[in-house]
Design a protein around this motif. Structure first.
Motif, PDB file in Angstrom:
ATOM      1  N   ALA A 139       0.887  -1.314   0.061  1.00  0.00           N
ATOM      2  CA  ALA A 139       0.059  -0.003   0.037  1.00  0.00           C
ATOM      3  C   ALA A 139       0.911   1.357  -0.116  1.00  0.00           C
ATOM      4  N   LEU A 140       1.810   1.257   1.131  1.00  0.00           N
ATOM      5  CA  LEU A 140       2.659   2.670   1.191  1.00  0.00           C
ATOM      6  C   LEU A 140       3.533   2.765  -0.069  1.00  0.00           C
ATOM      7  N   PRO A 141       4.246   1.886  -0.684  1.00  0.00           N
ATOM      8  CA  PRO A 141       4.908   1.842  -1.586  1.00  0.00           C
ATOM      9  C   PRO A 141       4.261   2.418  -2.922  1.00  0.00           C
ATOM     10  N   ASN A 142       3.049   2.090  -3.038  1.00  0.00           N
ATOM     11  CA  ASN A 142       2.410   2.449  -4.176  1.00  0.00           C
ATOM     12  C   ASN A 142       1.860   4.002  -3.789  1.00  0.00           C
ATOM     13  N   ASP A 174      -6.481   4.256   9.319  1.00  0.00           N
ATOM     14  CA  ASP A 174      -7.179   3.636   8.195  1.00  0.00           C
ATOM     15  C   ASP A 174      -7.710   2.365   8.864  1.00  0.00           C
ATOM     16  N   ASP A 175      -8.867   2.058   9.311  1.00  0.00           N
ATOM     17  CA  ASP A 175      -9.458   0.631   9.664  1.00  0.00           C
ATOM     18  C   ASP A 175      -9.426  -0.379   8.697  1.00  0.00           C
ATOM     19  N   ASN A 176      -8.615  -1.344   8.684  1.00  0.00           N
ATOM     20  CA  ASN A 176      -8.603  -2.547   7.847  1.00  0.00           C
ATOM     21  C   ASN A 176      -9.562  -3.614   8.094  1.00  0.00           C
ATOM     22  N   VAL A 188      -5.681  14.745  12.969  1.00  0.00           N
ATOM     23  CA  VAL A 188      -5.976  13.227  12.823  1.00  0.00           C
ATOM     24  C   VAL A 188      -7.225  12.824  11.991  1.00  0.00           C
ATOM     25  N   TYR A 189      -7.019  12.041  10.976  1.00  0.00           N
ATOM     26  CA  TYR A 189      -8.106  11.706  10.064  1.00  0.00           C
ATOM     27  C   TYR A 189      -8.100  10.271   9.952  1.00  0.00           C
ATOM     28  N   TYR A 190      -9.415   9.516  10.454  1.00  0.00           N
ATOM     29  CA  TYR A 190      -9.756   8.297  10.564  1.00  0.00           C
ATOM     30  C   TYR A 190     -10.719   8.035   9.604  1.00  0.00           C
ATOM     31  N   THR A 191     -10.329   7.025   8.607  1.00  0.00           N
ATOM     32  CA  THR A 191     -11.179   6.294   7.683  1.00  0.00           C
ATOM     33  C   THR A 191     -11.953   5.206   8.199  1.00  0.00           C
ATOM     34  N   HIS A 192     -13.051   4.840   8.250  1.00  0.00           N
ATOM     35  CA  HIS A 192     -13.836   3.669   8.781  1.00  0.00           C
ATOM     36  C   HIS A 192     -14.939   3.270   7.671  1.00  0.00           C
ATOM     37  N   GLU A 193     -14.944   1.829   7.385  1.00  0.00           N
ATOM     38  CA  GLU A 193     -15.416   1.276   6.366  1.00  0.00           C
ATOM     39  C   GLU A 193     -15.175   1.837   4.731  1.00  0.00           C
ATOM     40  N   ALA A 194     -14.152   2.372   4.710  1.00  0.00           N
ATOM     41  CA  ALA A 194     -13.450   2.874   3.536  1.00  0.00           C
ATOM     42  C   ALA A 194     -12.239   1.857   3.071  1.00  0.00           C
ATOM     43  N   ASP A 195     -11.368   1.760   3.949  1.00  0.00           N
ATOM     44  CA  ASP A 195     -10.348   0.934   3.472  1.00  0.00           C
ATOM     45  C   ASP A 195      -9.356   1.245   2.323  1.00  0.00           C
ATOM     46  N   LEU A 196      -8.751   2.443   2.668  1.00  0.00           N
ATOM     47  CA  LEU A 196      -7.985   3.167   1.645  1.00  0.00           C
ATOM     48  C   LEU A 196      -6.776   2.431   1.425  1.00  0.00           C
ATOM     49  N   GLY A 197      -6.174   1.710   2.572  1.00  0.00           N
ATOM     50  CA  GLY A 197      -5.112   0.823   2.232  1.00  0.00           C
ATOM     51  C   GLY A 197      -5.186  -0.298   1.216  1.00  0.00           C
ATOM     52  N   ASN A 198      -6.366  -1.003   1.476  1.00  0.00           N
ATOM     53  CA  ASN A 198      -6.496  -2.098   0.440  1.00  0.00           C
ATOM     54  C   ASN A 198      -6.654  -1.516  -1.039  1.00  0.00           C
ATOM     55  N   GLY A 199      -6.884  -0.276  -1.218  1.00  0.00           N
ATOM     56  CA  GLY A 199      -7.118   0.237  -2.567  1.00  0.00           C
ATOM     57  C   GLY A 199      -5.540   0.772  -2.974  1.00  0.00           C
ATOM     58  N   LEU A 232      -5.864   6.051  -4.695  1.00  0.00           N
ATOM     59  CA  LEU A 232      -4.582   6.769  -4.763  1.00  0.00           C
ATOM     60  C   LEU A 232      -5.069   8.329  -4.699  1.00  0.00           C
ATOM     61  N   ARG A 233      -5.989   8.752  -5.327  1.00  0.00           N
ATOM     62  CA  ARG A 233      -6.147  10.162  -5.141  1.00  0.00           C
ATOM     63  C   ARG A 233      -6.557  10.719  -4.082  1.00  0.00           C
ATOM     64  N   MET A 234      -7.433   9.753  -3.277  1.00  0.00           N
ATOM     65  CA  MET A 234      -7.513  10.386  -1.947  1.00  0.00           C
ATOM     66  C   MET A 234      -6.203  10.389  -1.056  1.00  0.00           C
ATOM     67  N   GLY A 235      -5.433   9.169  -1.226  1.00  0.00           N
ATOM     68  CA  GLY A 235      -4.083   9.380  -0.609  1.00  0.00           C
ATOM     69  C   GLY A 235      -3.429  10.732  -1.174  1.00  0.00           C
ATOM     70  N   VAL A 236      -3.514  11.003  -2.077  1.00  0.00           N
ATOM     71  CA  VAL A 236      -2.685  12.215  -2.598  1.00  0.00           C
ATOM     72  C   VAL A 236      -3.007  13.449  -1.762  1.00  0.00           C
TER      73      VAL A 236
END
Length: 232
Positions: A52-55, A119-121, A185-196, A215-219
């Motif tokens: 995830a983080l490398p991408n 990021d809740d996985n 602090v930004y907490y993502t729930h029921e989204a799972d950006l890391g999977n994306g 990726l766009r949200m991560g940027v």
């Protein structure tokens, strides 16, 4: 007295290369260390989503003028290197436990301008809410309003954080803790950006279109994180 750091003060030169002309960075920005740091904690799988983080870093280096370090950093809250890293990422599926000293360190880090994306996985919610309440007993996790810069600073997300992985099928939520008007602090729930953010095909049920949205949200998250302290 130990030197403190105001993150983001030299980072006014952010630009989306694919959409707008590059903005010249200030002289000090060229020497500012930028990184993405994964937070290692006592509990369950802090190391989840290894690609995830490398991408995300590749996307940051390709799509912005930020000279982000090409490798993710891994550190604990007791690591003195924490003061050199403006963006902390925390993920996992279950338990998170901070010592009293780590609670105090995270609070200090965030008050001084640092940023935490949790990021809740799937399965992290109860433990993260418990621990972040220890860090900020005087501040609540609240829904980040849809007109906040985090949803438009580079890419537009008028409906808020995208839903990447189904989990329980509930709508995605983006919660935050604010220090003044800065989102710390930004907490993502029921989204799972890391999977994306993981390699396309890691989760066959998540199409490439969701990988791009993640990726766009991560940027957006990173650009906001490293520029939100400017002028404050």
């Amino acid at each position: 007295m130990r030197r403190t750091r105001r993150f983001g003060m030299a980072l006014l030169g952010v630009a989306l290369l694919a959409a707008t002309p590059a903005v010249a960075s200030s002289p000090s920005a060229a020497t500012t260390r930028l990184s993405v740091a994964r937070l290692q904690y006592d509990g369950d799988d802090w190391y989840a989503n290894p690609s995830a983080l490398p991408n995300l870093i590749k996307a940051l280096r390709a799509r912005t003028t930020l000279d982000v370090e090409p490798q993710e950093v891994r550190l604990t809250l007791s690591d003195e290197r924490i003061w050199d890293h403006p963006f902390l990422y925390l993920t996992g599926h279950g338990q998170v436990r901070f010592t009293d000293a780590e609670v105090a360190r995270l609070r200090q880090y965030l008050l001084q301008g640092g940023f935490l994306h949790a990021d809740d996985n799937y399965g992290l919610d109860a433990a993260f809410r418990r621990e972040i309440a220890r860090v900020f007993p005087d501040r609540e996790l609240v829904d980040v309003p849809l007109d906040h810069p985090i949803y438009r600073i580079v890419y537009a997300f008028p409906q808020g954080v995208p839903k990447i992985h189904e989990h329980d099928g509930k709508p995605p939520r983006g919660y935050g803790i604010f220090i003044g008007d800065r989102l710390a602090v930004y907490y993502t729930h029921e989204a799972d950006l890391g999977n994306g953010w993981e390699d396309v095909g890691t989760y066959p049920e998540d199409p490439p279109e969701l990988h791009e949205q993640a990726l766009r949200m991560g940027v957006n998250l990173y650009v906001y994180a490293v520029t939100s302290g400017v002028g404050r």
